[in-house]
Design a protein around this motif. Sequence first.
Motif, PDB file in Angstrom:
ATOM      1  N   GLY A  81       0.779  -1.232   0.000  1.00 36.34           N
ATOM      2  CA  GLY A  81       0.000   0.000   0.000  1.00 36.34           C
ATOM      3  C   GLY A  81       0.809   1.279   0.000  1.00 36.34           C
ATOM      4  N   SER A  84       0.362   3.147  -3.396  1.00 36.76           N
ATOM      5  CA  SER A  84      -0.965   3.771  -3.467  1.00 36.76           C
ATOM      6  C   SER A  84      -1.011   5.030  -2.611  1.00 36.76           C
ATOM      7  CB  SER A  84      -2.040   2.798  -2.995  1.00 36.76           C
ATOM      8  OG  SER A  84      -2.133   1.708  -3.867  1.00 36.76           O
ATOM      9  N   LYS A  88      -1.832   8.606  -4.351  1.00 36.38           N
ATOM     10  CA  LYS A  88      -3.031   9.321  -3.883  1.00 36.38           C
ATOM     11  C   LYS A  88      -2.656  10.706  -3.356  1.00 36.38           C
ATOM     12  CE  LYS A  88      -5.806   5.247  -2.822  1.00 36.38           C
ATOM     13  NZ  LYS A  88      -6.338   4.381  -1.754  1.00 36.38           N
ATOM     14  N   GLN A 108       3.223  -0.702 -15.090  1.00 34.33           N
ATOM     15  CA  GLN A 108       2.344  -1.172 -14.010  1.00 34.33           C
ATOM     16  C   GLN A 108       0.895  -0.762 -14.254  1.00 34.33           C
ATOM     17  OE1 GLN A 108       3.716  -3.220 -11.838  1.00 34.33           O
ATOM     18  NE2 GLN A 108       5.691  -2.841 -12.818  1.00 34.33           N
ATOM     19  N   ARG A 109       0.338  -1.209 -15.350  1.00 35.12           N
ATOM     20  CA  ARG A 109      -1.022  -0.828 -15.749  1.00 35.12           C
ATOM     21  C   ARG A 109      -2.040  -1.121 -14.653  1.00 35.12           C
ATOM     22  NH1 ARG A 109      -4.241  -2.355 -20.996  1.00 35.12           N
ATOM     23  NH2 ARG A 109      -2.141  -2.784 -21.698  1.00 35.12           N
ATOM     24  N   LYS A 110      -2.062  -2.338 -14.144  1.00 31.85           N
ATOM     25  CA  LYS A 110      -3.098  -2.732 -13.176  1.00 31.85           C
ATOM     26  C   LYS A 110      -3.024  -1.896 -11.902  1.00 31.85           C
ATOM     27  CE  LYS A 110      -3.790  -7.303 -14.944  1.00 31.85           C
ATOM     28  NZ  LYS A 110      -3.843  -8.713 -14.793  1.00 31.85           N
ATOM     29  N   PHE A 111      -1.829  -1.579 -11.441  1.00 32.23           N
ATOM     30  CA  PHE A 111      -1.673  -0.745 -10.255  1.00 32.23           C
ATOM     31  C   PHE A 111      -2.380   0.595 -10.461  1.00 32.23           C
ATOM     32  CE2 PHE A 111       0.520   2.804  -8.262  1.00 32.23           C
ATOM     33  CZ  PHE A 111       0.434   2.464  -6.920  1.00 32.23           C
ATOM     34  N   GLU A 113      -4.604   1.430 -12.813  1.00 29.35           N
ATOM     35  CA  GLU A 113      -6.037   1.269 -13.071  1.00 29.35           C
ATOM     36  C   GLU A 113      -6.810   1.121 -11.761  1.00 29.35           C
ATOM     37  OE1 GLU A 113      -6.179  -0.596 -17.569  1.00 29.35           O
ATOM     38  OE2 GLU A 113      -6.112  -1.992 -15.879  1.00 29.35           O
ATOM     39  N   ARG A 114      -6.247   0.433 -10.773  1.00 27.26           N
ATOM     40  CA  ARG A 114      -6.918   0.303  -9.461  1.00 27.26           C
ATOM     41  C   ARG A 114      -7.096   1.670  -8.792  1.00 27.26           C
ATOM     42  NH1 ARG A 114      -3.602  -4.330  -8.959  1.00 27.26           N
ATOM     43  NH2 ARG A 114      -2.120  -3.211  -7.654  1.00 27.26           N
ATOM     44  N   LEU A 115      -6.259   2.632  -9.161  1.00 30.11           N
ATOM     45  CA  LEU A 115      -6.358   3.977  -8.585  1.00 30.11           C
ATOM     46  C   LEU A 115      -7.241   4.906  -9.418  1.00 30.11           C
ATOM     47  CD1 LEU A 115      -2.660   4.444  -7.460  1.00 30.11           C
ATOM     48  CD2 LEU A 115      -4.639   3.953  -6.012  1.00 30.11           C
ATOM     49  N   GLY A 116      -7.807   4.384 -10.513  1.00 27.98           N
ATOM     50  CA  GLY A 116      -8.726   5.181 -11.321  1.00 27.98           C
ATOM     51  C   GLY A 116      -8.156   5.730 -12.616  1.00 27.98           C
ATOM     52  N   TYR A 150      -5.595  10.160 -15.473  1.00 27.76           N
ATOM     53  CA  TYR A 150      -6.567  10.267 -14.376  1.00 27.76           C
ATOM     54  C   TYR A 150      -7.237  11.631 -14.499  1.00 27.76           C
ATOM     55  CZ  TYR A 150      -8.315  10.300  -9.540  1.00 27.76           C
ATOM     56  OH  TYR A 150      -9.091  10.325  -8.423  1.00 27.76           O
TER      57      TYR A 150
END
Length: 152
Positions: A81, A84, A88, A108-111, A113-116, A150
Motif C-alpha cells: 500500500g 498507493s 493518492k 504497471q497498468r493494473k496498479f 487502473e486500481r487507482l482510477g 486520471y
Amino acid sequence: MITLRKPKPKDIVMMQELVAPEVASGIILPRNSDEVSTNIRSYTLACDNDEIVGYCALHIHTPNLAEVRSFVVRQDLRGQGIGSMIVKALLEEAKFYEISQVFTLTYQRKFFERLGFVEIAKSELPVQKIWADCIKCKFFPVCDEIALIYDI
C-alpha cells in the motif's frame, strides 16, 4: 509506520540509491542529482522513520496537465500500500493546483487502473514529454510502456 513528506536536498543521495536498480533495468529514466535537485519540490517521499522507502514526483507540464513520474517503492515493501499512498497524495496535490488531468507512462497498468487511471494512446501525450524525457530512455523509440490518465 510509513509517513509521507517532501524531500530536502540532503535526501537526494538516498533517493538516487533507492532508484538505481530501476534505472539500471530501464524501468525508470535516469535523472542526475542536479535534475533531481532542480525539481526537488515535485517529489513526495514515503519514509519508515528516517529511511526513504519510496517516492514519486508530480511534474506539471501545463496548467491543466501533470505527470506522475520517477515512481519507486523499495522492492521488499511492494504490495503493502505504500505506492498507493504516494500516488493518492500526488493526486491530492494536483487537485490543490487545480490541475484537471494527471498522466503516467508505466509498465504497471493494473496498479494505476486500481487507482482510477485509464489507458490512453501515447499520441495523446504532450510532444514535449517525448522530446524532453523519452528520448533519454534506452528503449526509445521502441517503447512498450502504457500511457494512462486520471481525470480529477
